[in-house]
Design a protein around this motif. Structure first.
Motif, PDB file in Angstrom:
ATOM      1  N   THR A  25      -1.239 -12.966  -9.165  1.00  0.00           N
ATOM      2  CA  THR A  25      -1.534 -14.523  -9.543  1.00  0.00           C
ATOM      3  C   THR A  25      -0.910 -15.400  -8.301  1.00  0.00           C
ATOM      4  N   GLU A  26      -0.153 -14.812  -7.558  1.00  0.00           N
ATOM      5  CA  GLU A  26       0.444 -15.750  -6.197  1.00  0.00           C
ATOM      6  C   GLU A  26      -0.504 -15.411  -5.079  1.00  0.00           C
ATOM      7  N   HIS A  27      -1.294 -14.561  -5.294  1.00  0.00           N
ATOM      8  CA  HIS A  27      -2.318 -14.261  -3.950  1.00  0.00           C
ATOM      9  C   HIS A  27      -1.486 -13.518  -3.011  1.00  0.00           C
ATOM     10  N   ARG A  28      -0.632 -12.665  -3.309  1.00  0.00           N
ATOM     11  CA  ARG A  28       0.140 -11.757  -2.471  1.00  0.00           C
ATOM     12  C   ARG A  28      -0.284 -10.362  -2.443  1.00  0.00           C
ATOM     13  N   LYS A  29       0.181  -9.556  -1.503  1.00  0.00           N
ATOM     14  CA  LYS A  29      -0.159  -7.880  -1.778  1.00  0.00           C
ATOM     15  C   LYS A  29       0.078  -7.263  -3.142  1.00  0.00           C
ATOM     16  N   ALA A  30      -0.583  -7.399  -4.151  1.00  0.00           N
ATOM     17  CA  ALA A  30      -0.224  -7.034  -5.185  1.00  0.00           C
ATOM     18  C   ALA A  30      -0.585  -5.482  -5.257  1.00  0.00           C
ATOM     19  N   TRP A  31      -1.132  -4.564  -4.592  1.00  0.00           N
ATOM     20  CA  TRP A  31      -1.433  -3.259  -4.976  1.00  0.00           C
ATOM     21  C   TRP A  31      -0.421  -2.618  -4.095  1.00  0.00           C
ATOM     22  N   MET A  32       0.126  -1.341  -4.841  1.00  0.00           N
ATOM     23  CA  MET A  32       0.904  -0.488  -3.762  1.00  0.00           C
ATOM     24  C   MET A  32       0.789   1.062  -4.424  1.00  0.00           C
ATOM     25  N   VAL A  33       0.971   1.713  -3.233  1.00  0.00           N
ATOM     26  CA  VAL A  33       0.869   3.163  -3.245  1.00  0.00           C
ATOM     27  C   VAL A  33       1.822   4.038  -2.915  1.00  0.00           C
ATOM     28  N   ILE A  34       2.441   4.670  -3.560  1.00  0.00           N
ATOM     29  CA  ILE A  34       3.614   5.530  -2.961  1.00  0.00           C
ATOM     30  C   ILE A  34       3.237   6.978  -3.271  1.00  0.00           C
ATOM     31  N   VAL A  35       3.629   7.871  -2.201  1.00  0.00           N
ATOM     32  CA  VAL A  35       3.636   9.193  -2.280  1.00  0.00           C
ATOM     33  C   VAL A  35       4.932   9.828  -1.790  1.00  0.00           C
ATOM     34  N   SER A  36       5.164  10.829  -2.150  1.00  0.00           N
ATOM     35  CA  SER A  36       6.424  11.862  -1.930  1.00  0.00           C
ATOM     36  C   SER A  36       6.625  13.379  -2.245  1.00  0.00           C
ATOM     37  N   GLY A  37       6.996  14.105  -1.634  1.00  0.00           N
ATOM     38  CA  GLY A  37       7.465  15.464  -1.827  1.00  0.00           C
ATOM     39  C   GLY A  37       6.395  16.581  -1.707  1.00  0.00           C
ATOM     40  N   GLY A  38       6.453  17.454  -2.450  1.00  0.00           N
ATOM     41  CA  GLY A  38       5.462  18.864  -2.259  1.00  0.00           C
ATOM     42  C   GLY A  38       5.280  19.043  -0.509  1.00  0.00           C
ATOM     43  N   PRO A  39       4.223  19.378  -0.374  1.00  0.00           N
ATOM     44  CA  PRO A  39       3.878  19.805   1.162  1.00  0.00           C
ATOM     45  C   PRO A  39       4.209  18.458   2.272  1.00  0.00           C
ATOM     46  N   LEU A  40       4.430  17.470   1.818  1.00  0.00           N
ATOM     47  CA  LEU A  40       4.567  16.366   2.744  1.00  0.00           C
ATOM     48  C   LEU A  40       6.056  16.284   3.213  1.00  0.00           C
ATOM     49  N   GLY A  41       7.121  17.292   2.479  1.00  0.00           N
ATOM     50  CA  GLY A  41       8.345  17.392   2.878  1.00  0.00           C
ATOM     51  C   GLY A  41       9.272  16.872   1.968  1.00  0.00           C
ATOM     52  N   ASP A  42      10.563  17.255   1.876  1.00  0.00           N
ATOM     53  CA  ASP A  42      11.575  16.801   1.045  1.00  0.00           C
ATOM     54  C   ASP A  42      12.067  15.495   1.408  1.00  0.00           C
ATOM     55  N   ASP A  43      11.841  15.061   2.446  1.00  0.00           N
ATOM     56  CA  ASP A  43      12.491  13.708   3.142  1.00  0.00           C
ATOM     57  C   ASP A  43      11.073  12.748   3.254  1.00  0.00           C
ATOM     58  N   SER A  44      10.147  13.300   2.737  1.00  0.00           N
ATOM     59  CA  SER A  44       8.820  12.312   3.000  1.00  0.00           C
ATOM     60  C   SER A  44       8.786  11.196   1.892  1.00  0.00           C
ATOM     61  N   PHE A  45       8.482  10.156   2.355  1.00  0.00           N
ATOM     62  CA  PHE A  45       8.059   8.818   1.347  1.00  0.00           C
ATOM     63  C   PHE A  45       7.275   7.995   2.436  1.00  0.00           C
ATOM     64  N   PHE A  46       6.131   7.767   1.500  1.00  0.00           N
ATOM     65  CA  PHE A  46       4.883   6.740   1.986  1.00  0.00           C
ATOM     66  C   PHE A  46       4.951   5.888   1.108  1.00  0.00           C
ATOM     67  N   ARG A  47       4.883   4.562   1.583  1.00  0.00           N
ATOM     68  CA  ARG A  47       4.251   3.179   0.691  1.00  0.00           C
ATOM     69  C   ARG A  47       3.720   2.431   1.565  1.00  0.00           C
ATOM     70  N   ALA A  48       2.593   1.897   0.663  1.00  0.00           N
ATOM     71  CA  ALA A  48       2.027   0.843   1.282  1.00  0.00           C
ATOM     72  C   ALA A  48       1.482  -0.158   0.211  1.00  0.00           C
ATOM     73  N   ASP A  49       1.839  -1.578   0.676  1.00  0.00           N
ATOM     74  CA  ASP A  49       1.373  -2.600  -0.038  1.00  0.00           C
ATOM     75  C   ASP A  49       0.381  -3.473   0.423  1.00  0.00           C
ATOM     76  N   LEU A  50      -0.588  -3.472  -0.361  1.00  0.00           N
ATOM     77  CA  LEU A  50      -2.063  -3.998   0.304  1.00  0.00           C
ATOM     78  C   LEU A  50      -2.770  -5.017  -0.624  1.00  0.00           C
ATOM     79  N   THR A  51      -3.571  -5.597  -0.311  1.00  0.00           N
ATOM     80  CA  THR A  51      -4.409  -6.588  -1.368  1.00  0.00           C
ATOM     81  C   THR A  51      -5.338  -5.906  -2.046  1.00  0.00           C
ATOM     82  N   THR A  52      -5.809  -4.657  -1.918  1.00  0.00           N
ATOM     83  CA  THR A  52      -6.836  -4.222  -2.652  1.00  0.00           C
ATOM     84  C   THR A  52      -6.388  -2.718  -2.782  1.00  0.00           C
TER      85      THR A  52
END
Length: 73
Positions: A25-52
């Motif tokens: 409602t504030e027209h900001r980056k409302a969508w977020m995806v996060i992945v971690s673990g498994g074959p990405l590695g124990d210390d892996s963490f990926f996050r993206a905040d985007l508009t779609t």
């Protein structure tokens, strides 16, 4: 996206896809995806905040490809 999330989960990767109503409602980056673990590695963490959701999917696929993990082999 749901098929990709299931494919990742089968490989031990935790995936979160979220849309934030307040940000939307504030027209900001409302969508977020996060992945971690498994074959990405124990210390892996990926996050993206985007508009779609599509932007999150594209960003996630690029990240996975960079880690050598792709559902399109």
């Amino acid at each position: 996206m749901l098929e990709l999330m299931e494919w990742l989960a089968e490989r031990g990767v935790t995936t979160v896809l979220k849309v934030d109503g307040d940000r939307m409602t504030e027209h900001r980056k409302a969508w977020m995806v996060i992945v971690s673990g498994g074959p990405l590695g124990d210390d892996s963490f990926f996050r993206a905040d985007l508009t779609t959701a599509d932007g999150c999917l594209d960003s996630l696929l690029a990240h996975l490809k960079g880690k050598g993990l792709s559902p399109f082999k």
